[in-house]
Design a protein around this motif. Structure first.
Motif, short mmCIF file in Angstrom:
data_model
loop_
_atom_site.label_atom_id
_atom_site.label_comp_id
_atom_site.label_asym_id
_atom_site.label_seq_id
_atom_site.Cartn_x
_atom_site.Cartn_y
_atom_site.Cartn_z
N THR A 53 0.85 -1.19 0.00
CA THR A 53 0.00 0.00 0.00
C THR A 53 0.89 1.24 0.00
OG1 THR A 53 -0.10 0.06 2.43
CG2 THR A 53 -1.81 -1.20 1.27
N ALA A 54 0.29 2.38 -0.23
CA ALA A 54 1.04 3.64 -0.27
C ALA A 54 1.32 4.10 1.16
CB ALA A 54 0.27 4.69 -1.05
N PHE A 55 2.16 3.34 1.83
CA PHE A 55 2.50 3.55 3.24
C PHE A 55 3.92 4.11 3.30
CE2 PHE A 55 4.33 1.83 7.23
CZ PHE A 55 3.44 2.36 8.14
N GLY A 56 4.02 5.42 3.55
CA GLY A 56 5.34 6.04 3.58
C GLY A 56 5.91 6.20 2.19
N PRO A 57 7.22 6.04 2.02
CA PRO A 57 8.20 5.65 3.04
C PRO A 57 8.72 6.82 3.87
CG PRO A 57 9.29 5.80 0.92
CD PRO A 57 7.83 6.06 0.66
N ASP A 58 8.56 8.07 3.39
CA ASP A 58 9.13 9.20 4.11
C ASP A 58 8.40 9.45 5.43
OD1 ASP A 58 11.05 10.59 1.94
OD2 ASP A 58 9.26 9.80 0.96
N PHE A 59 7.08 9.35 5.40
CA PHE A 59 6.25 9.54 6.59
C PHE A 59 5.29 8.35 6.66
CE2 PHE A 59 2.38 11.64 8.56
CZ PHE A 59 2.89 11.64 9.85
N PRO A 60 5.69 7.28 7.33
CA PRO A 60 4.90 6.04 7.32
C PRO A 60 3.70 6.10 8.26
CG PRO A 60 6.91 5.73 8.59
CD PRO A 60 6.99 7.11 8.02
N PHE A 61 2.69 6.81 7.81
CA PHE A 61 1.44 6.94 8.54
C PHE A 61 0.34 6.25 7.73
CE2 PHE A 61 -2.58 9.17 9.38
CZ PHE A 61 -2.67 9.04 10.76
N ALA A 62 -0.49 5.46 8.40
CA ALA A 62 -1.53 4.68 7.71
C ALA A 62 -2.80 5.52 7.55
CB ALA A 62 -1.83 3.39 8.48
N TYR A 63 -2.85 6.29 6.47
CA TYR A 63 -4.00 7.18 6.24
C TYR A 63 -5.30 6.40 6.08
CZ TYR A 63 -0.69 11.00 5.62
OH TYR A 63 0.28 11.94 5.83
N ASP A 64 -5.24 5.25 5.44
CA ASP A 64 -6.47 4.48 5.23
C ASP A 64 -7.02 3.98 6.56
OD1 ASP A 64 -4.14 2.92 5.31
OD2 ASP A 64 -5.07 1.27 4.24
N ASP A 65 -6.15 3.58 7.48
CA ASP A 65 -6.61 3.16 8.81
C ASP A 65 -7.22 4.33 9.57
OD1 ASP A 65 -5.78 0.60 8.27
OD2 ASP A 65 -3.95 0.72 9.50
N TRP A 66 -6.59 5.49 9.46
CA TRP A 66 -7.13 6.68 10.14
C TRP A 66 -8.52 7.00 9.62
CZ3 TRP A 66 -6.56 12.45 9.10
CH2 TRP A 66 -6.83 13.20 10.24
N LEU A 67 -8.70 6.89 8.30
CA LEU A 67 -9.99 7.20 7.69
C LEU A 67 -11.10 6.26 8.13
CD1 LEU A 67 -9.15 7.99 3.95
CD2 LEU A 67 -10.37 9.48 5.54
N THR A 68 -10.78 5.00 8.31
CA THR A 68 -11.82 4.00 8.54
C THR A 68 -12.02 3.65 10.01
OG1 THR A 68 -10.20 2.23 8.14
CG2 THR A 68 -11.49 2.99 6.26
#
Length: 550
Positions: free
Chosen positions: A8-23
């Motif tokens: 998934t588009a996880f990072g690599p510079d800032f490895p934050f899970a945007y999809d998890d935050w959204l859901t």
């Protein structure tokens, strides 16, 4: 045996899970009730602007959207005259499945996606590669001459040699921030100031091959073709595309990518403060504002946006999602709103040129068998000025679409002075050399549809292409949403868009920076994310991108 975890588009510079935050069921956060109903200005009705507006509306704010051109930004789906659903995708047209945050909104508005007809994919059916006057027909890589396989193997070997690519990919699959940063951060210092071409020619695998191999790689690329246009770019930009599989497993949005934003504009959402049935369209009186021409700080500390008619309105915060060069050419932004180092980054951002030429045809005639039993036409990669030609089949008896040419940089500039008919003539002349005797012209219907993004005053370029040494600039822009340590006079105005992201030209970057800005606006107004679902700013100090010394 368990299937491997997806990339998934996880990072690599800032490895934050945007999809998890959204859901997450706890939601993104909330603002104090005393701030409910306050207006926030959104400059630009593209992916970043509409998605940020949707999430801010849910928190009880009133996003007021300014748009200088066409709703949708670079998700621009143009309908051919005389039809209802035959489209040319002038901007984003292929979306990798790793773009999980983007597909969250695709699913939310109930749109369908299907595999994109990229070269050497089953969806394309067949591919023709035409280089230096020699044409090869293929359905898969194994059908091509040995040199193409040697190039593919050499590039994979180069990725392993220079970046420990398998380990990096596994860290992305595992969503392991510590391991990913331990592998990625040393590559930032190593490759920021070196080009894609340097990466290729300095690898042992390519050093063992000929210049001809590098030419083939430049034309055909490692995915969708035409990567010599990116040879001058910082290698970090290319590594991110490879690592996050942005050039793999791509799909298109049935009915047009712009519909994601059009539907989100009109779709009700469960909101704080606002009554049931509230929509972005409703909060904006059914239409966006026009062009924003000035952003300034008022004496009372709020931000003011002036439109092209001279009307000034005050806002609690402003989100600018337009291309960064517009902040010095189209919108008069008070210089004091940004630090001088950020102004340097915004002004030095380099945008790549991009051009497309589409025609509508009576039916998908390219599937007809030719004298040799092969399809009359195939997805085509060539060193001729068309570069990439794609075919879109809407059904055997329905009008179909050919993207005659999709080109970048120098190839895009070759057609910049010309109108649509001349561009079609140039493209047809090139394709007639690849497919002698095949009649394309008699199938064309209606008027062609073309775009040169660099000629559009509302864009001034297709998408960002970072040059060597631009990592620091990207870091300044991307991290601007985290404003805790900024002077007060610089707070309250935020940036978003794929050009602010680490992954320009991909809509996932626009979505992720929009969500960063949502967190920024929320906290600027005294709000916060729930403890069980921390937002990007809550984890910024822990996960922030590597800082290179000035």
């Amino acid at each position: 045996m368990n299937a491997p975890k997806p990339v998934t588009a996880f990072g690599p510079d800032f490895p934050f899970a945007y999809d998890d935050w959204l859901t997450h069921p706890a939601g993104l956060g909330q603002i104090p009730a005393a701030r409910h109903g306050e207006s926030v200005a959104i400059i630009g009705a593209g992916a970043s602007g509409i998605i940020a507006a949707h999430e801010l509306m849910k928190m009880g704010l009133r996003p007021i959207i300014y748009e200088s051109g066409k709703f949708g930004g670079r998700l621009r789906s143009e309908i051919f005259e005389g039809t209802e659903d035959v489209i040319a995708e002038l901007g984003g047209m292929r979306f990798p499945v790793s773009s999980r945050a983007f597909y969250h909104y695709v699913d939310l508005v109930g749109l369908e996606s299907r595999p994109f007809p990229n070269p050497l994919t089953p969806t394309a059916g067949s591919t023709v590669i035409d280089l230096e006057g020699t044409t090869h027909f293929a359905r898969e890589l194994e059908d091509l001459p040995t040199i193409y396989k040697e190039v593919a193997v050499a590039y994979r070997a180069s990725l392993e040699e220079h970046s420990d690519f398998s380990a990096l990919t596994q860290a992305v699959r595992d969503r392991d921030p510590a391991r990913l940063k331990a592998l990625w951060d040393p590559l930032v210092a190593k490759w920021d100031e070196r080009t894609f071409y340097d990466f290729i020619v300095s690898s042992s695998a390519f050093q063992a091959l000929s210049f001809r191999h590098r030419e083939v790689f430049g034309q055909v690329g490692f995915g969708t073709g035409g990567w010599d246009s990116d040879f001058p770019n910082s290698m970090l930009e290319i590594l991110r595309v490879n690592l996050l599989e942005l050039d793999d497993h791509q799909r298109f949005i049935v009915g047009g990518a712009e519909n994601v934003l059009q539907r989100l504009w009109r779709q009700p959402a469960a909101c704080a403060h606002w009554p049931e049935g509230t929509t972005l369209a409703g909060l904006n009186g059914g239409a966006t504002m026009g062009r924003a021409v000035r952003i300034a700080r008022n004496d009372n500390g709020s931000l003011a946006v002036t439109d092209s008619w001279g009307v000034t309105r005050d806002y609690a915060a402003v989100l600018a999602t337009c291309q960064s060069h517009l902040l010095t050419t189209s919108v008069a932004v008070d210089e004091s709103l940004f630090a001088q180092k950020l102004w340097m980054a915004l002004d030095r951002t380099r945008y790549m040129q991009a051009a497309k030429t589409f025609v509508m045809v009576d039916r998908p005639f390219w599937n007809d068998p030719g004298p040799d039993g092969r399809p009359l036409l195939s997805m085509t990669l060539t060193d001729r000025m068309t570069r990439g030609t794609y075919f879109f089949d809407n059904g055997p008896d329905k009008p179909a679409v050919i993207c005659l040419s999709y080109s970048w940089m120098t190839d895009a500039l070759k057609v910049l002075p010309y109108g649509p008919e001349k561009r079609v003539e140039l493209a047809l002349a090139a394709l007639e050399r690849v497919y002698p005797g095949v009649d394309i012209r008699s199938h064309i219907r209606g008027n062609p549809i073309c775009v040169s993004w660099e000629a559009d005053e509302n864009f001034l370029g297709g998408f960002k292409g970072a040059l060597p040494g631009h990592y620091r600039y990207n870091h300044r822009m991307y991290g601007h949403f985290f404003q805790r340590d900024m002077p007060h006079e610089q707070r309250g105005i935020f940036l978003a868009g794929d050009g602010i992201s680490w992954t320009p030209a991909w809509v996932e970057g626009a979505v992720q920076t929009a969500l960063n800005a949502v967190w920024g606006v929320m906290t600027h107004l005294g709000g916060s994310s729930p403890a069980e679902n921390p937002g990007p700013g809550d984890l910024w100090t822990k996960l922030s991108p590597l800082s290179l010394p000035d």
